[in-house]
Motif scaffolding. Structure first.
Motif, short mmCIF file in Angstrom:
data_model
loop_
_atom_site.label_atom_id
_atom_site.label_comp_id
_atom_site.label_asym_id
_atom_site.label_seq_id
_atom_site.Cartn_x
_atom_site.Cartn_y
_atom_site.Cartn_z
N LEU A 195 7.80 10.31 -6.87
CA LEU A 195 7.71 8.73 -6.36
C LEU A 195 7.76 8.88 -4.83
N CYS A 196 6.92 7.98 -4.10
CA CYS A 196 6.95 7.91 -2.73
C CYS A 196 7.95 6.96 -2.04
N PHE A 197 8.95 7.70 -1.00
CA PHE A 197 9.83 6.74 -0.47
C PHE A 197 9.34 5.83 0.51
N THR B 235 2.52 16.71 -1.22
CA THR B 235 2.74 15.28 -1.05
C THR B 235 3.21 14.85 0.26
N CYS B 236 3.14 13.54 0.83
CA CYS B 236 2.37 12.59 0.18
C CYS B 236 1.32 12.11 1.27
N PHE B 237 0.03 11.65 0.61
CA PHE B 237 -1.00 11.11 0.95
C PHE B 237 -1.28 9.84 0.65
N CYS B 238 -0.43 8.98 0.45
CA CYS B 238 -0.65 7.43 0.02
C CYS B 238 -1.02 6.56 0.91
N GLU B 239 -1.32 5.35 0.70
CA GLU B 239 -1.43 4.22 1.46
C GLU B 239 -0.38 3.93 2.35
N PHE B 240 0.45 4.14 1.97
CA PHE B 240 2.07 3.53 2.70
C PHE B 240 2.34 4.79 3.60
N CYS B 241 2.10 5.91 3.34
CA CYS B 241 2.49 6.82 4.15
C CYS B 241 1.35 6.94 5.36
N TYR B 242 0.10 6.46 4.92
CA TYR B 242 -0.87 6.68 5.84
C TYR B 242 -0.44 5.39 6.89
ZN LIG Z 1 3.56 8.22 0.17
#
Ligand SMILES: [Zn+2]
Length: 493
Positions: free
Chosen positions: A176-178, A230-237
């Protein structure tokens, strides 16, 4: 110092250390001379709360329970890992078919209004609420209870996909993404739930993960497929852009690094060698380092937020962190564990210093790294290089290390280093001590003498307490008793 002198001096050093820390300890009396044990709900359900507590108190002078209140992992919950020999207590069958994981306490829905992850009660033990069962009995015996939860999930949970990280490949990860608000809130909410719903003494959380760069290089014991980092999600972007990091460049850099790692693992040597090629990529894509730092700083922000939330409920509760064993192997990960930086939001730190399984894990790390950017270096040389830069003494060579494990001197050195890292702070240092952590068939096993030496070495290195790890359900009573003997010999119990 030889073993005999070391044992003679241990008790005196502990006494001096106790005096030196007396002032700091008196500020939080619940943390004084902390002798901790990690234990999962299944042990209480199987063996009975009173029996387990009496055994732990009598054998090892345990005064603090680190109860695994939430995890989907077998490292700290469930019975013995299937395939490993069952210990001399507890139910003598494996829970292969019944272990699932989750929260081993009631879930009070009102605390989870700001997260979509709401369904995570462990089904394994029915309605058994480990805190409800354990806390009254622990209090009767003068023992403290600390909730112990970790960053381990599974895919088959309602709504969990909304919190998941995104892998380099674009697939959803099991982690899961922090930077995802649903996970950020949940991490704080569950800590608030326990803090408000039970008469606990503190909270410990652990995350045994690292950023994409170290992960892709295979810089840990056990290494992932490079496409899964990881992580390459929208929140990290979004967070990256706000910090001036270009996420598209980062992703491009990792795709180049992936090609390098896959080729390296097949032995396809770059013209200028493996090590030079890594540097070429890092110079071309400084985003590789920026992305690694972004991940770690997000972890730190998650910790600080948990700390602040718990303190807002009850400032007297102790809050601290489990620091992953990779701190003992990977210099990049070690560089990310700046204890002084963490101290303002850490009442205590459990630095994992597992001597016995540490040997096997170091061999695995060297094997993995020897297949990527250090593939030009013979593995024994690579191990020697790490012994040198990590400041280990005379530990075993590559051929024997898994079978011998690390010595008590490693526990001393790592404790002492952490002590120095925390100099001038109020943070308590509670090393994690290895008791019967499962290892391969030909690898080192815990012994009473080894356990005793490790416990003494931790205090000699300046520990304020110890946490016997990983879980009661895999520990042999003879080894637990040896820890108690060491503590009594040192005047700590
Ligand atoms: Zn993320």
């Amino acid at each position: 110092m030889n073993r005999r002198l070391f044992l003679q001096s241990a008790a005196g050093t502990v006494a001096a250390r106790s005096l030196r820390h007396a002032d700091a300890l008196s500020m939080s009396p619940q943390l004084d001379k902390m002798i901790g044990l990690q234990v999962g709900a299944v042990s209480f359900a199987d063996e009975g709360v009173a029996k387990v507590l009496d055994e732990c108190q009598n054998s090892a002078a345990i005064n603090t329970l680190f109860v695994a209140t939430f995890t989907y992992g077998r490292g700290i919950a469930g019975r013995q890992v299937p395939g490993q020999p069952l210990p001399d207590h507890g139910n003598q069958t494996y829970d292969t078919d019944t272990f699932f994981g989750g929260a081993y306490t009631k879930v009070n829905a009102k605390y989870y209004a700001n997260t979509e992850f709401k369904s995570f009660r462990a089904p394994d033990l029915g309605d058994f609420d480990v805190l409800e069962q354990v806390i009254p009995e622990a209090k009767k015996r003068g023992m403290q209870t600390i909730c112990w939860y970790e960053d381990v999930f599974r895919r088959d949970l309602p709504n969990v996909e909304k919190l998941e990280e995104v892998e380099l490949s674009g697939r959803k990860a099991v982690t899961l993404c922090f930077n995802n608000p649903n996970y950020q809130n949940w991490l704080q909410d569950i800590a608030e739930d326990w803090s408000r719903s039970y008469d606990i003494d503190g909270i410990m959380w652990g995350s045994e993960r690292q950023g994409a760069l170290s992960n892709m290089l295979g810089a840990s014991h056990g290494h992932p497929d490079p496409s899964t980092v990881t992580c390459f999600c929208e929140f990290c972007y979004a967070k990256a852009r706000a910090k001036g990091i270009n996420p598209e460049r980062a992703k491009q850099g990792f795709l180049e690094l992936e090609k390098f790692v896959l080729a390296s693992r097949k032995g396809a040597r770059p013209v200028d060698g493996y090590y030079v090629q890594l540097w070429r990529l890092m110079l071309r894509y400084p985003e590789l380092l920026a992305w690694e730092s972004l991940w770690t700083s997000s972890l730190r922000e998650a910790q600080k937020a948990i700390y602040d939330r718990v303190k807002s409920v009850n400032p007297k509760l102790g809050v601290g962190w489990h620091i992953w064993h990779n701190n003992s192997f990977n210099p990049i990960y070690r560089a990310e564990q700046d204890l002084a930086e963490m101290a303002p939001y850490s009442d205590f730190l459990k630095v994992v210093i597992y001597h016995n399984c540490g040997g096997e894990r170091m061999v695995d790390y060297v094997d993995s790294l020897g297949g990527t950017y250090f593939a030009d270096v013979p593995k024994q040389e690579l191990l020697n290089f790490h012994y040198r830069i990590l400041e280990y003494g005379n530990e075993a060579d590559l051929a024997h290390l898994a079978a011998t494990g690390f010595t008590a001197d490693y526990v001393f050195r790592e404790t002492n280093r952490a002590r120095q890292g925390l100099e001038g702070t109020k943070t308590k240092l509670w090393p994690g001590i290895d008791i019967d952590i499962p290892t391969g068939k030909a690898s080192a096993k815990s012994t009473p003498a080894g356990t005793k030496a490790a416990v003494l070495a931790a205090f000699r290195g300046g520990a304020d307490g110890v946490i016997l790890s990983r879980k009661y359900s895999e520990m042999k009573l003879a080894n637990l008793r040896a820890a108690g003997d060491a503590l009594r010999a040192a005047g700590l119990a």
